[in-house]
Design a protein around this motif. Sequence first.
Motif: not given
Length: 179
Positions: A18-21, A70-74, A112
């Motif tokens: 999944e995409e996670y932040g 993982y670019p969606t991780l902020r 981050n």
Amino acid sequence: FYPGKNFLKVVPEELQKEEYGVLVLSCGPNEISNLNTTLNYRENIEEWRKKVGQSSVKMFKLAEWCLQRYPTLRSVVIVKRPPRYDDRIKAHLSEYANGVLDEMLKESGNKNIAVSRQKLSCDGYLRIQRFGNPSDYNYDGIHMRGKLSVQHMTMTFINMMVDNFPHLKPSNLRESGNF
């Protein structure tokens, strides 16, 4: 999990689903629990520090790698090891390993990544309420087996997350300053 082969494998596998932040990585006590600290302290302390320090380095490098991959991780929050009340040497090694995480964060300057701690350290009656009574058969000084363990674990986790992400605090509490 701890930052050994399984942990380094499981985290990327989970992040691919999944995409996670936000990613929360928790340092556990296992690599320290598995050390034989009954051996001669003077002869072994540097080797023990090296082992637990390497575990912290692996955890931090995993956080950096995940942010790159993982670019969606902020954000990545690394939760420090919990306090230990079982053995003075193991308690020292746990704090040493936590200090390695602090140093890596300072050196990296990565905004981050947060290195945080659940505020679980305590003494006296509160320790019994969190970790159990040392005279109980299942007391080990590591696991929270006291009557209020679940409530304290949950609340300290919530407080830690709000410290890292102030927007999570309900707006009525943000304005009042009560939380």
